[in-house]
Design an enzyme around this catalytic site. Structure first.
Site, PDB file in Angstrom:
ATOM      1  N   HIS A  48      24.431 -51.821  24.498  1.00 33.98           N
ATOM      2  CA  HIS A  48      23.509 -51.093  23.507  1.00 33.98           C
ATOM      3  C   HIS A  48      22.764 -51.429  22.518  1.00 33.98           C
ATOM      4  O   HIS A  48      21.260 -51.481  22.957  1.00 33.98           O
ATOM      5  CB  HIS A  48      23.773 -49.661  22.626  1.00 33.98           C
ATOM      6  N   GLU A  49      22.973 -52.276  21.836  1.00 31.82           N
ATOM      7  CA  GLU A  49      22.341 -53.208  20.837  1.00 31.82           C
ATOM      8  C   GLU A  49      21.130 -54.260  21.473  1.00 31.82           C
ATOM      9  O   GLU A  49      21.256 -54.803  20.637  1.00 31.82           O
ATOM     10  CB  GLU A  49      23.661 -54.033  19.646  1.00 31.82           C
ATOM     11  N   CYS A  72      22.475 -42.657  19.859  1.00 34.41           N
ATOM     12  CA  CYS A  72      20.988 -43.796  18.767  1.00 34.41           C
ATOM     13  C   CYS A  72      20.020 -43.012  17.415  1.00 34.41           C
ATOM     14  O   CYS A  72      19.658 -42.621  16.893  1.00 34.41           O
ATOM     15  CB  CYS A  72      19.872 -43.731  19.657  1.00 34.41           C
ATOM     16  N   LEU A  73      20.453 -44.329  16.465  1.00 35.95           N
ATOM     17  CA  LEU A  73      20.236 -43.897  15.050  1.00 35.95           C
ATOM     18  C   LEU A  73      18.338 -43.887  15.589  1.00 35.95           C
ATOM     19  O   LEU A  73      17.828 -43.176  14.353  1.00 35.95           O
ATOM     20  CB  LEU A  73      20.991 -44.988  14.487  1.00 35.95           C
ATOM     21  N   GLY A  98      26.399 -49.754  14.993  1.00 33.92           N
ATOM     22  CA  GLY A  98      26.035 -51.061  15.297  1.00 33.92           C
ATOM     23  C   GLY A  98      24.098 -50.843  14.757  1.00 33.92           C
ATOM     24  O   GLY A  98      24.086 -49.838  14.489  1.00 33.92           O
ATOM     25  N   GLN A 151      15.355 -52.313  15.158  1.00 36.37           N
ATOM     26  CA  GLN A 151      15.257 -51.067  14.964  1.00 36.37           C
ATOM     27  C   GLN A 151      15.300 -50.886  13.677  1.00 36.37           C
ATOM     28  O   GLN A 151      14.415 -49.968  13.223  1.00 36.37           O
ATOM     29  CB  GLN A 151      16.504 -49.996  15.092  1.00 36.37           C
ATOM     30  N   HIS A 182      18.541 -52.812  22.925  1.00 38.50           N
ATOM     31  CA  HIS A 182      17.273 -53.378  21.334  1.00 38.50           C
ATOM     32  C   HIS A 182      16.681 -54.251  21.305  1.00 38.50           C
ATOM     33  O   HIS A 182      15.563 -54.308  21.006  1.00 38.50           O
ATOM     34  CB  HIS A 182      18.265 -52.777  19.938  1.00 38.50           C
TER      35      HIS A 182
END
Ligand code: K2U
Ligand code: ZN
Length: 167
Positions: free
Chosen positions: A133-134, A91-92, A46, A51, A137
Site C-alpha cells: 500500500h505504501e 488510507c489516511l 503506515g 502523503q 503511494h
C-alpha cells in the site's frame, strides 16, 4: 519532532512519483521521525512521504500491538511477490472510506533502514499489505484506483459533497 499535514485524495500531489533518496542523512532521519509522529497521531499503521507532500522514497510502518516497533524503509524495492490475498483497506489520505483490495500474499523486500543499512526480508499478512500500500503511494497511486469505475464515481461524488460542505 512535528506532526505533518496529510494530503487528501483527490489532491493531484498524491499522484507525484517519489524520487530515490541519494543518502540517508540526518534530514532524512528527521523526516522519518516526523512521519512516524504523524502516523501514530492519525492513527495509522503506515505512512508514505508522498502523503505529507515530500516526494522522496521513504515509508514508515508500525503494525505492532503496542505501537512500539517502528520500521523505516528507504528506497524500497519489491524483489519477489507471490500468491494473492484480498483485504479491507483504508488510507489516511481517503478518510472514512474502506474497501477490499487484492494484493500479493507474500513479498520479499529490499530497502535501507534509518541507519542507511541495506535490509532484505520476507513479509506476509498485514505487513505485506501495508508495504505494498505504501509503495503504491511512492508510485503516485492511491488504493481507490483499484476500485471499479462505479465505486470510484460514487466516491468522487461523496468527496465533492464533503468539500462543498467544508466550504
Ligand atoms: O497509507 C496509509 O494511508 C496508511 C494506511 C496503511 C494501511 C492501509 C491498508 C491496510 C493496512 C495499512 C493506514 O494505516 S489506514 C488505517 C489502518 C489502520 C489499521 C489497519 C488498517 C488500516
Ligand atoms: Zn494510504
Amino acid at each position: 519532532m512535528a506532526r505533518l499535514p496529510i494530503l487528501e485524495y483527490p489532491d493531484p500531489r498524491l499522484k507525484k512519483v517519489a524520487a530515490p533518496v541519494a543518502a540517508v542523512t540526518p534530514e532524512i532521519r528527521k523526516l522519518a521521525a516526523d512521519m512516524a509522529e504523524t502516523m501514530y497521531a492519525a492513527p495509522g499503521v503506515g505512512l508514505a512521504a508522498t502523503q505529507v507532500n515530500v516526494h522522496k522514497q521513504v515509508i514508515v510502518i508500525d503494525i505492532s500491538e503496542h505501537r512500539d516497533e517502528l520500521r523505516v524503509f528507504i528506497n524500497p524495492v519489491l524483489l519477489e511477490a507471490e500468491g494473492e490475498a484480498e483485504n479491507e483497506e483504508g488510507c489516511l489520505s481517503v478518510p472514512g472510506y474502506y474497501d477490499k483490495v487484492a494484493r500479493a500474499a507474500r513479498i520479499r523486500l529490499r530497502a535501507q533502514n534509518e541507519r542507511g543499512e541495506t535490509i532484505e526480508f520476507d513479509a506476509e499478512g498485514l505487513l505485506a499489505v501495508c508495504v505494498q500500500h505504501e509503495m503504491d503511494h511512492l508510485r503516485g497511486k492511491v488504493f481507490v484506483e483499484y476500485l471499479s469505475p462505479l465505486k470510484r464515481t460514487r466516491l468522487a461524488a461523496r468527496l465533492r459533497k464533503k468539500h462543498q460542505l467544508a466550504g
